[in-house]
Design a protein around this motif. Sequence first.
Motif, PDB file in Angstrom:
ATOM      1  N   THR A 264      -5.637  -4.065 -13.925  1.00  0.00           N
ATOM      2  CA  THR A 264      -5.903  -4.964 -12.886  1.00  0.00           C
ATOM      3  C   THR A 264      -5.716  -6.314 -13.374  1.00  0.00           C
ATOM      4  OG1 THR A 264      -8.139  -5.173 -13.361  1.00  0.00           O
ATOM      5  CG2 THR A 264      -7.815  -3.800 -11.680  1.00  0.00           C
ATOM      6  N   ARG A 402      -1.713   3.877  -3.216  1.00  0.00           N
ATOM      7  CA  ARG A 402      -3.263   3.781  -3.030  1.00  0.00           C
ATOM      8  C   ARG A 402      -3.865   3.374  -4.153  1.00  0.00           C
ATOM      9  NH1 ARG A 402      -1.467   9.252  -1.808  1.00  0.00           N
ATOM     10  NH2 ARG A 402      -1.918  10.048  -4.048  1.00  0.00           N
ATOM     11  N   ARG A 403      -3.379   3.255  -5.328  1.00  0.00           N
ATOM     12  CA  ARG A 403      -4.019   2.760  -6.629  1.00  0.00           C
ATOM     13  C   ARG A 403      -4.041   1.053  -6.107  1.00  0.00           C
ATOM     14  NH1 ARG A 403      -5.738   5.500 -10.763  1.00  0.00           N
ATOM     15  NH2 ARG A 403      -6.622   3.150 -11.364  1.00  0.00           N
ATOM     16  N   TRP A 404      -2.895   0.560  -5.785  1.00  0.00           N
ATOM     17  CA  TRP A 404      -2.957  -0.701  -5.777  1.00  0.00           C
ATOM     18  C   TRP A 404      -3.317  -1.374  -4.439  1.00  0.00           C
ATOM     19  CZ3 TRP A 404       3.038  -0.526  -7.663  1.00  0.00           C
ATOM     20  CH2 TRP A 404       2.944  -0.045  -9.145  1.00  0.00           C
ATOM     21  N   GLY A 405      -3.743  -0.475  -3.342  1.00  0.00           N
ATOM     22  CA  GLY A 405      -4.140  -0.823  -2.204  1.00  0.00           C
ATOM     23  C   GLY A 405      -3.408  -1.485  -1.455  1.00  0.00           C
ATOM     24  N   VAL A 406      -2.010  -1.028  -1.139  1.00  0.00           N
ATOM     25  CA  VAL A 406      -0.891  -1.388  -0.526  1.00  0.00           C
ATOM     26  C   VAL A 406      -0.203  -0.278   0.296  1.00  0.00           C
ATOM     27  CG1 VAL A 406      -0.404  -3.360  -1.754  1.00  0.00           C
ATOM     28  CG2 VAL A 406       0.972  -1.443  -2.222  1.00  0.00           C
TER      29      VAL A 406
END
Length: 450
Positions: A264, A402-406
Motif C-alpha cells: 500500500t 480486487r486487491r487494489w479496489g478497482v
Amino acid sequence: MTTHVFAGPTIEADAINERLPHAVVHPPVRHGDLLALHLGPGDRVAIIDGVFFRTGAIRHKEIVHLLQQGVPVWGASSMGALRAAELDRFGMRGVGRIYRLYSSGVVTGDDEVAVLHGEADDGYRQMSEALVAVRLAIRRARVTGLLDFDAERRLVKAACALSFGDRTYRRIVADAVSDGLPSAVGESFLGRVRHERVDAKRADAHLLLHHLGRDEGAPPEAASQRMPMTSFLLRWQRSAPTIRVAGVPVSDLATLTAAQVFGTGYEALHRRIVLRELTGLPVDTDPAELAGSALRVAQSRGLIGPDRDVLPEGFHYWLDGPERQLPPDEAALLAMVRSFRWAPNVRVVEPVVEALAGTEAWTTAQRIVARAVRCNEKLATLRPTFNPHYIADARLRAWVGRRWGVAEPTFALLDRGFGGQADLRVRGAMFAPLDSVEPVESFPVPSGHV
C-alpha cells in the motif's frame, strides 16, 4: 581463479572434479544461471549440458554479455557445443567433434543433442540417446563393415523420425526393421553399441576438461561489433537472485514485483522515483520543485507547449475521463508517470532498491517471494502441467483489481510501475496462486514526499 562447469547427464560431477579438483560444478545451465554467477578476475565458464523444453534455455545474449566482460566461456558436447557453434564469432570457444559438426553445418538442429534425463537426485540418469551420437555410432558401424549404406540410411531415417525423448537404440532398430532393415542386421548393430558403448558427448566433455586443465584460459577475443544493452538483457540481469530467503533464491526484480502488487502506498513511491529519474534531482528535493522541474523537462522535449493551461491531446491516452478534467499540470504529471517505460539506459529497479533496502517493506516483500516460489513448487508436484504464467489475462486482471479496489486495472497497473498487462503476466503471475491458497496481507510501503 574459479572454473564454473555446467553439466548433468553427459558427465557426472565426480569425473569433472577428478580432472579439475577446484571446479564448481553446477546443474545443466538454464536461462539466468550465468547472470547469477558472481564472477571475479580470471574466472571462466564451461557449458556442457543445458536444459530446454519446460525450462528456458540459456540465451545467446547471456553468454555474449559474459564474453564482453572478458570472461572466457567454453562449450562442448551438448548445449555447450550448440551455443559455441552459434557464438564462436563472438569469442566463445568450442571443443570436440560435436562442436565441429555444428560449426561446419553438417548438423544443424537443436534436437541433435537433446536427451531425456532424470533429475539431480537421480543422477541425471539418461533415458534416451542424442541424435548426433546415434549418427556417429551408425557411421562407425558402417565404416567398420557392420552396416552397408542402405542399413545406415534406414537407421538414420528411423532415428530422425523419433522425438528426442523416444530416441533409444532399441526403438530406432525396431522402427528401421519395420521399414525394411533385416532384423539380423538390426540385432548385430544393437549388440555392437551395447558392447562398445562409445559416447561421443562424453568423449567431448573429457576433451573440454583436458583443455581447461591445461589452463588455456586467456580472455576471449573481442567481437568486431559489441552487442548493445537491450531491455531483455537488463531485465534478465535484474532477475538474477541476490539473496536466499528460507533457502529460496530471491531476486530484486521479484521483490520489487511483490511490493508493487501487495504494497500500500507503492503508487506514491513509484511517482517520486519516476519524476526523480526524469529530472535528475536529488532524492530529498522538495516535492513542488520536483514536479515543476518535471514539467519543465516535458516542455524542453516538446511534450508540453509554452501554454501549460491546455493539456496536450496526446496525454489523453494515459488518462480516464475524470482525470482529464484535473488541472493541466497535475494531469500532465500523471500522464508522464504512466507513460514512463523501462529502457536499457533508464534505472528502475536500482532506485527502488535504494529507497526500500533495509526497510520492513523490502524484507516483507522478499518473504512473499519465497512463499510464492514454494507454493508454485508444491502445486507443480501435485499437477505437473501447472504453470502460473498460463493463468488467463482476465483472471490476472480480476485478481489485481480486487486487491487494489478497482474495477478496471489498466491505469492502476501503470500507477504501480507495471508496463501493462503483458508485464503483469511475466512478473506478477507467480504471486496469484499463493494469494489464492494463502491470502497475502498488504503491507505499507514508504512513499516519500511526492
